[in-house]
Design an enzyme around this catalytic site. Structure first.
Site, PDB file in Angstrom:
ATOM      1  N   HIS A 140       0.667  -1.275   0.003  1.00 14.75           N
ATOM      2  CA  HIS A 140      -0.049   0.102   0.001  1.00 14.75           C
ATOM      3  C   HIS A 140       0.957   1.329   0.119  1.00 14.75           C
ATOM      4  O   HIS A 140       0.305   2.434   0.395  1.00 14.75           O
ATOM      5  CB  HIS A 140      -0.910  -0.075   1.374  1.00 14.75           C
ATOM      6  CG  HIS A 140      -1.991  -0.990   0.929  1.00 14.75           C
ATOM      7  ND1 HIS A 140      -2.795  -1.408   2.179  1.00 14.75           N
ATOM      8  CD2 HIS A 140      -2.575  -1.893   0.177  1.00 14.75           C
ATOM      9  CE1 HIS A 140      -3.775  -2.383   1.850  1.00 14.75           C
ATOM     10  NE2 HIS A 140      -3.428  -2.675   0.440  1.00 14.75           N
TER      11      HIS A 140
ATOM     12  N   ALA B 257       0.931  -9.359  18.306  1.00 11.52           N
ATOM     13  CA  ALA B 257       2.022  -9.937  17.696  1.00 11.52           C
ATOM     14  C   ALA B 257       3.486  -9.417  18.349  1.00 11.52           C
ATOM     15  O   ALA B 257       4.329 -10.452  18.300  1.00 11.52           O
ATOM     16  CB  ALA B 257       2.137  -8.980  16.398  1.00 11.52           C
TER      17      ALA B 257
HETATM   18  P1  OAD Z   1      -7.426  -3.350  10.193  1.00 16.87           P
HETATM   19  O1  OAD Z   1      -7.637  -2.086  11.227  1.00 16.87           O
HETATM   20  O2  OAD Z   1      -8.682  -3.829   9.266  1.00 16.87           O
HETATM   21  O3  OAD Z   1      -7.251  -4.800  11.208  1.00 16.87           O
HETATM   22  C1  OAD Z   1      -6.392  -4.569  12.208  1.00 16.87           C
HETATM   23  C2  OAD Z   1      -6.191  -6.313  12.654  1.00 16.87           C
HETATM   24  O4  OAD Z   1      -5.203  -6.073  13.851  1.00 16.87           O
HETATM   25  C3  OAD Z   1      -7.656  -6.705  13.401  1.00 16.87           C
HETATM   26  O5  OAD Z   1      -7.901  -7.946  13.109  1.00 16.87           O
HETATM   27  C4  OAD Z   1      -7.159  -6.530  15.100  1.00 16.87           C
HETATM   28  O6  OAD Z   1      -7.985  -7.663  15.761  1.00 16.87           O
HETATM   29  C5  OAD Z   1      -5.514  -6.945  14.820  1.00 16.87           C
HETATM   30  N1  OAD Z   1      -4.777  -6.454  16.083  1.00 16.87           N
HETATM   31  C6  OAD Z   1      -5.223  -5.659  16.752  1.00 16.87           C
HETATM   32  N2  OAD Z   1      -3.963  -5.304  17.554  1.00 16.87           N
HETATM   33  C7  OAD Z   1      -2.927  -6.365  17.456  1.00 16.87           C
HETATM   34  C8  OAD Z   1      -1.917  -6.828  18.063  1.00 16.87           C
HETATM   35  N3  OAD Z   1      -1.298  -6.059  18.913  1.00 16.87           N
HETATM   36  N4  OAD Z   1      -1.322  -8.066  17.265  1.00 16.87           N
HETATM   37  C9  OAD Z   1      -1.790  -8.364  16.270  1.00 16.87           C
HETATM   38  N5  OAD Z   1      -3.069  -8.259  16.033  1.00 16.87           N
HETATM   39  C10 OAD Z   1      -3.722  -7.140  16.424  1.00 16.87           C
HETATM   40  O7  OAD Z   1      -5.984  -3.485   9.558  1.00 16.87           O
HETATM   41  P2  OAD Z   1      -5.589  -4.029   8.003  1.00 16.87           P
HETATM   42  O8  OAD Z   1      -6.183  -5.448   8.227  1.00 16.87           O
HETATM   43  O9  OAD Z   1      -4.161  -3.818   8.094  1.00 16.87           O
HETATM   44  O10 OAD Z   1      -5.793   0.226   3.562  1.00 16.87           O
HETATM   45  O11 OAD Z   1      -6.378  -3.157   7.151  1.00 16.87           O
HETATM   46  C11 OAD Z   1      -6.243  -3.375   5.741  1.00 16.87           C
HETATM   47  C12 OAD Z   1      -6.181  -2.165   5.009  1.00 16.87           C
HETATM   48  O12 OAD Z   1      -7.481  -1.249   5.132  1.00 16.87           O
HETATM   49  C13 OAD Z   1      -5.098  -1.257   5.442  1.00 16.87           C
HETATM   50  O13 OAD Z   1      -3.783  -1.370   4.794  1.00 16.87           O
HETATM   51  C14 OAD Z   1      -5.609   0.202   4.841  1.00 16.87           C
HETATM   52  C15 OAD Z   1      -7.103   0.095   5.292  1.00 16.87           C
HETATM   53  O14 OAD Z   1      -8.001   0.657   4.731  1.00 16.87           O
HETATM   54  C16 OAD Z   1      -5.458   1.374   2.797  1.00 16.87           C
HETATM   55  O15 OAD Z   1      -5.399   2.593   3.502  1.00 16.87           O
HETATM   56  C17 OAD Z   1      -5.358   1.157   1.309  1.00 16.87           C
END
Ligand code: OAD
Length: 255
Positions: A126, A240
Site C-alpha cells: 500500500h 504480535a
Molecule cells: P484493520 O484495522 O482492518 O485490522 C487490524 C487487525 O489487527 C484486527 O484484526 C485486529 O484484531 C488486529 N490486532 C489489533 N491489535 C493487534 C496486535 N497487537 N497484534 C496483532 N493483531 C492485532 O487493519 P488491516 O487489516 O491492516 O488500506 O487493514 C487493511 C487495510 O485497510 C489497510 O492497509 C488500509 C485500510 O483501509 C489502505 O489504506 C489502502
C-alpha cells in the site's frame, strides 16, 4: 523477552512446519504496529476508520475536492509515525529473515517499521507514508525538490501539480511489482503467517487463501477472530509483539 505462552495444541506441528519450511511469507496488517502506538483502522474505539471517514481522506476524489485537508491528515499521520519505534514483533520478523532459508514480509502497512526493524525484504503493498509523488505524473518526488505553494501544500518541480503521499487510496490499483511479487511468494511458500490483519481488504486478503490452496501451512496471529481464522492450520490468539518473540523462543531461535 516475552513471557507469553504459546497454546500447546498444534504447537509441535507449528514448530516442525516452520523449521522444515524452505520458503516462508509473513503478511502483516495494522495490528502489527498497534503495539508501537499506531492505531489500526477497524478497531471500533481507536481505529482510524472509526474516527475519520475514508471517503473524505483516502480517495483521489477527496484529494481533488480538498487537497489541504487530505495533505494535513497525512502530515499528522507522519508526525505520529515519527514518534514511534518498531516493537518486539517487528524485531522478531527481522530476525526470522536471518534464520530461515527464505523469508519475506508482505505488508499492508505504510509506516516503514519493518525496514526500520531490519527486515531486509518487506514488500509494501500500500505504499509508504514517507514518500510523496506527483498527483499528475505519478512519479516519486523528493520533498527537498518540491516547490512550496501559497496554500500550504507542495508542488511538483516539473509540472506544478500538487504532491500527494505515495500511498494507495481506495479505488486505486496496488503497485504492480509489489502485487506480483506478493502473489508469487504466497503461491510458492511452505508456511504463511497472517499477522494483525482483519483480512477484509482485497487483494491482500486473498494472499493467505492462495497460499493455503497451494499447500502452505497457514498460521494466524491476531487477538481477534477474522474471516481467515476458520481455515488457518494454527491460530495464535494474542498480540504480535508478544506471540512472535514467544514463537522465536519455541523455535529455538535467539533474537
Ligand atoms: P484493520 O484495522 O482492518 O485490522 C487490524 C487487525 O489487527 C484486527 O484484526 C485486529 O484484531 C488486529 N490486532 C489489533 N491489535 C493487534 C496486535 N497487537 N497484534 C496483532 N493483531 C492485532 O487493519 P488491516 O487489516 O491492516 O488500506 O487493514 C487493511 C487495510 O485497510 C489497510 O492497509 C488500509 C485500510 O483501509 C489502505 O489504506 C489502502
Amino acid at each position: 523477552m516475552s513471557n507469553f505462552q504459546l497454546p500447546t495444541p498444534n504447537l509441535q506441528s507449528l514448530i516442525s512446519n516452520v523449521r522444515a519450511a524452505q520458503r516462508v511469507v509473513a503478511l502483516t496488517g495494522a495490528g502489527m504496529s498497534a503495539e508501537s502506538g499506531i492505531p489500526t483502522f477497524r478497531d471500533p474505539q481507536s481505529g482510524l476508520w472509526a474516527k475519520y471517514d475514508p471517503t473524505q481522506l483516502a480517495t483521489v476524489g477527496a484529494f481533488e475536492r480538498d487537497p489541504k485537508l487530505v495533505w494535513d491528515w497525512y502530515e499528522w499521520r507522519r508526525a505520529t509515525r515519527r514518534d514511534t519505534q518498531p516493537n518486539p514483533g517487528h524485531f522478531a520478523l527481522a530476525a526470522m529473515a536471518k534464520l530461515l532459508p527464505h523469508f519475506v514480509v508482505v505488508t499492508q502497512n505504510i509506516d516503514g517499521l519493518h525496514h526500520l526493524a531490519g527486515s531486509p525484504d518487506a514488500i509494501e503493498l500500500h505504499g509508504n507514508l514517507a514518500r510523496n509523488k506527483c498527483s499528475r505524473e505519478d512519479v516519486v518526488i523528493d520533498r527537498a525538490e518540491a516547490r512550496a505553494t501559497n496554500d500550504g501544500l507542495l508542488a511538483c518541480p516539473r509540472c506544478g501539480a500538487y504532491l500527494r503521499p505515495d500511498v494507495v487510496w481506495f479505488g486505486e490499483a496496488l503497485p504492480r511489482d509489489a502485487l506480483e511479487r506478493a502473489f508469487a511468494e504466497a503461491t510458492h511458500c511452505d508456511a504463511f503467517f497472517a499477522i494483525g490483519t482483519s483480512g477484509l481488504v482485497e487483494p491482500a486478503a486473498a494472499l493467505p487463501r492462495f497460499a493455503k490452496r497451494a499447500g502452505a501451512f497457514v498460521v494466524e496471529i491476531n487477538p481477534e477472530e477474522t474471516p481467515l481464522s476458520a481455515s488457518a492450520d494454527v491460530v495464535l490468539r494474542g498480540k504480535a509483539g508478544q506471540v512472535l518473540p514467544a514463537l522465536m523462543k519455541n523455535l529455538g531461535f535467539q533474537i
